[in-house]
Design a protein around this motif. Structure first.
Motif, short mmCIF file in Angstrom:
data_model
loop_
_atom_site.label_atom_id
_atom_site.label_comp_id
_atom_site.label_asym_id
_atom_site.label_seq_id
_atom_site.Cartn_x
_atom_site.Cartn_y
_atom_site.Cartn_z
N PRO A 71 -5.46 -0.68 -0.73
CA PRO A 71 -6.77 -0.49 -1.36
C PRO A 71 -7.84 0.07 -0.43
O PRO A 71 -8.84 0.63 -0.91
CB PRO A 71 -7.15 -1.92 -1.81
CG PRO A 71 -5.84 -2.63 -1.94
CD PRO A 71 -4.99 -2.07 -0.86
N TYR A 72 -7.64 -0.05 0.88
CA TYR A 72 -8.64 0.42 1.84
C TYR A 72 -8.33 1.81 2.39
O TYR A 72 -9.19 2.41 3.05
CB TYR A 72 -8.71 -0.54 3.04
CG TYR A 72 -9.13 -1.94 2.68
CD1 TYR A 72 -10.48 -2.28 2.58
CD2 TYR A 72 -8.18 -2.94 2.45
CE1 TYR A 72 -10.87 -3.57 2.26
CE2 TYR A 72 -8.57 -4.23 2.13
CZ TYR A 72 -9.91 -4.54 2.04
OH TYR A 72 -10.29 -5.82 1.72
N CYS A 73 -7.12 2.32 2.16
CA CYS A 73 -6.65 3.49 2.88
C CYS A 73 -6.54 4.74 2.01
O CYS A 73 -6.12 4.67 0.85
CB CYS A 73 -5.29 3.21 3.50
SG CYS A 73 -5.35 2.02 4.87
N ARG A 74 -6.91 5.88 2.60
CA ARG A 74 -6.70 7.17 1.94
C ARG A 74 -5.24 7.56 2.04
O ARG A 74 -4.65 8.10 1.10
CB ARG A 74 -7.59 8.22 2.60
CG ARG A 74 -7.57 9.60 1.91
CD ARG A 74 -8.52 10.55 2.59
NE ARG A 74 -8.06 10.90 3.93
CZ ARG A 74 -7.14 11.84 4.17
NH1 ARG A 74 -6.58 12.50 3.17
NH2 ARG A 74 -6.78 12.10 5.41
N THR A 75 -4.63 7.31 3.20
CA THR A 75 -3.19 7.53 3.40
C THR A 75 -2.61 6.31 4.10
O THR A 75 -3.31 5.62 4.85
CB THR A 75 -2.91 8.77 4.26
OG1 THR A 75 -3.49 8.58 5.57
CG2 THR A 75 -3.50 10.02 3.63
N LEU A 76 -1.35 6.02 3.85
CA LEU A 76 -0.67 4.90 4.49
C LEU A 76 0.79 5.27 4.70
O LEU A 76 1.49 5.61 3.74
CB LEU A 76 -0.78 3.63 3.65
CG LEU A 76 -0.35 2.33 4.33
CD1 LEU A 76 -1.32 1.98 5.46
CD2 LEU A 76 -0.27 1.18 3.34
N ASP A 77 1.24 5.22 5.94
CA ASP A 77 2.62 5.56 6.29
C ASP A 77 3.38 4.27 6.57
O ASP A 77 3.09 3.56 7.54
CB ASP A 77 2.64 6.47 7.52
CG ASP A 77 4.04 6.87 7.93
OD1 ASP A 77 4.96 6.73 7.11
OD2 ASP A 77 4.23 7.31 9.08
N VAL A 78 4.35 3.96 5.71
CA VAL A 78 5.16 2.75 5.84
C VAL A 78 6.60 3.15 6.10
O VAL A 78 7.21 3.85 5.28
CB VAL A 78 5.08 1.89 4.56
CG1 VAL A 78 5.88 0.60 4.73
CG2 VAL A 78 3.63 1.58 4.21
N PRO A 79 7.20 2.76 7.23
CA PRO A 79 8.59 3.14 7.51
C PRO A 79 9.54 2.67 6.41
O PRO A 79 9.36 1.59 5.84
CB PRO A 79 8.89 2.44 8.84
CG PRO A 79 7.54 2.20 9.46
CD PRO A 79 6.61 1.98 8.33
N ALA A 80 10.55 3.50 6.14
CA ALA A 80 11.52 3.15 5.10
C ALA A 80 12.40 1.98 5.52
O ALA A 80 12.89 1.22 4.68
CB ALA A 80 12.38 4.37 4.77
N SER A 81 12.60 1.82 6.81
CA SER A 81 13.44 0.72 7.32
C SER A 81 12.88 0.29 8.67
O SER A 81 12.23 1.07 9.37
CB SER A 81 14.90 1.15 7.46
OG SER A 81 15.01 2.27 8.30
#
Length: 395
Positions: free
Chosen positions: A253-263
């Protein structure tokens, strides 16, 4: 950075570590920098919850700037149960340097220097894990984190500065901290956490949740086998996913972009292997401070469980002690909203001749009581090694 500059930074960091005293309100060492807070400009009033606390901190920082403080930042610790009182202040000044160098030295064994009492007894903890597994299999919740403590008593006052130095030397890839719990009567909170809850630098945010663990081995081949077994463990991968997903949900909710690793990837400390997700994002708006962002994540399933409310309730039923600041968060936030908050792990409260160590393990449906007991014993080693203790038989 050239070697001359690096040497200068290391020397400055060494001076900050050597200059720490237990009356200093705050010491914080990370892989990037070292902070030492001195004096106290103001204390942060208590608040009824974390949302209110963020607002109180903003107001205290603004007041300090209006009073002419050149660089106000809030430092300190927040408990696991956010309804309890935090320990936060604005120091008179904060000294900064680069990262500490690793110069870990062997600590001579100190047989008989401490008496050690597990609380609860190991079998009682294992029984609590079994009770938690039954609750999970009955679909009340999917994960809960159960902790236990070791009570240490020494013949003479414990040297907090020496203990902090040993922890910092062995933890240059993690976060070493000391917080003066002035006003609470609890002494000093000290630890070497591997887990970054939230950092904010400008619009850039980062969280590094850890869940799924295995004890290190002294034999290199066995150590490698354990790390690979952890990386392919269905139980630990599930446990980790619960935590990483919760952190991502809290930040989106706070981020324009968010990179979350797949594993997850593997990281290690001196005592443990951990599954790790390095989550990074860019804020949509600059108003959210590091404390507000960290508060939106606390407590994560890595230290509480999932769903949060049911896990918190079960912890209260099974654990026979007050966690206090253990599994809370410790760190700092400046007037621009930048800051760092880490999960208060691998820690102890030190007061005079006594210490209380804390360690926990994540319990899921596949958990075995003896394995979770062994995991907590391995996590105690971070502090015990720094004390020169290896009392495997009592853990």
């Amino acid at each position: 950075m050239n070697d001359v500059c690096r040497g200068l930074i290391d020397t400055q960091a060494e001076h900050l570590l050597a200059g720490y005293r237990s009356e200093n309100p705050f010491f914080f060492a990370t892989p990037e920098h070292t902070l030492l807070a001195q004096g106290q400009h103001a204390t942060v009033p208590q608040a009824k919850n974390l949302a209110a606390l963020s607002q109180v901190v903003d107001a205290v920082l603004k007041k300090a700037r209006d009073q002419g403080h050149p660089n106000p930042i809030v430092v300190g610790a927040i408990p696991f149960d956010a309804r309890q009182a935090a320990c936060l202040c604005i120091p008179q000044q904060v000294l900064y340097a680069g990262p500490l160098s690793r110069r870990a030295e062997a600590v001579s064994p100190r047989a008989g220097a401490f008496t050690i009492t597990p609380q609860p007894a190991p079998q009682v903890y294992a029984d609590g894990v079994a009770e938690a597994v039954e609750n999970i299999r009955n679909k009340r919740l999917s994960k809960v984190v159960l902790a236990r403590t070791l009570e240490l008593a020494a013949a003479e006052a414990i040297d907090v500065q020496c203990l902090l130095e040993r922890l910092a030397r062995r933890n240059t890839h993690g976060y070493t901290f000391a917080v003066d719990l002035a006003g609470t009567g609890q002494g000093t909170l000290i630890g070497a956490s591997p887990e970054l809850l939230l950092s904010r630098r400008g619009l850039q945010v980062r969280s590094n949740p850890l869940a799924g663990s295995a004890a290190r081995a002294t034999d290199a081949m066995e150590d490698a086998r354990r790390s690979q077994a952890l990386l392919t463990s269905a139980k630990d991968l599930h446990e980790h996913k619960v935590v990483a997903d919760a952190v991502a949900r809290g930040l989106r909710p706070y981020c324009r972009t968010l990179d979350v690793p797949a594993s997850p990837a593997l990281i290690h400390t001196e005592a443990m292997w951990h599954l790790s997700s390095d989550i990074r994002g860019e804020l949509a708006h600059p108003q959210a401070s590091s404390l507000q962002l960290a508060s939106s994540l606390h407590p994560t399933p890595a230290v509480c469980g999932y769903p949060n409310e049911k896990a918190f309730e079960l912890i209260s039923q099974i654990e026979a002690f007050d966690r206090g600041f253990y599994a809370g968060m410790v760190g700092w936030c400046d007037a621009q909203g930048n800051g760092e908050w880490v999960v208060t792990l691998r820690c102890a409260k030190v007061k005079g001749r006594s210490m209380r160590l804390f360690a926990g393990a994540g319990v899921v449906a596949e958990s075995e009581p003896e394995s979770e007991l062994a995991e907590t014993a391995a996590k105690f080693r971070t502090m015990l090694n720094a004390l020169g203790l290896a009392p495997e038989g009592v853990l």
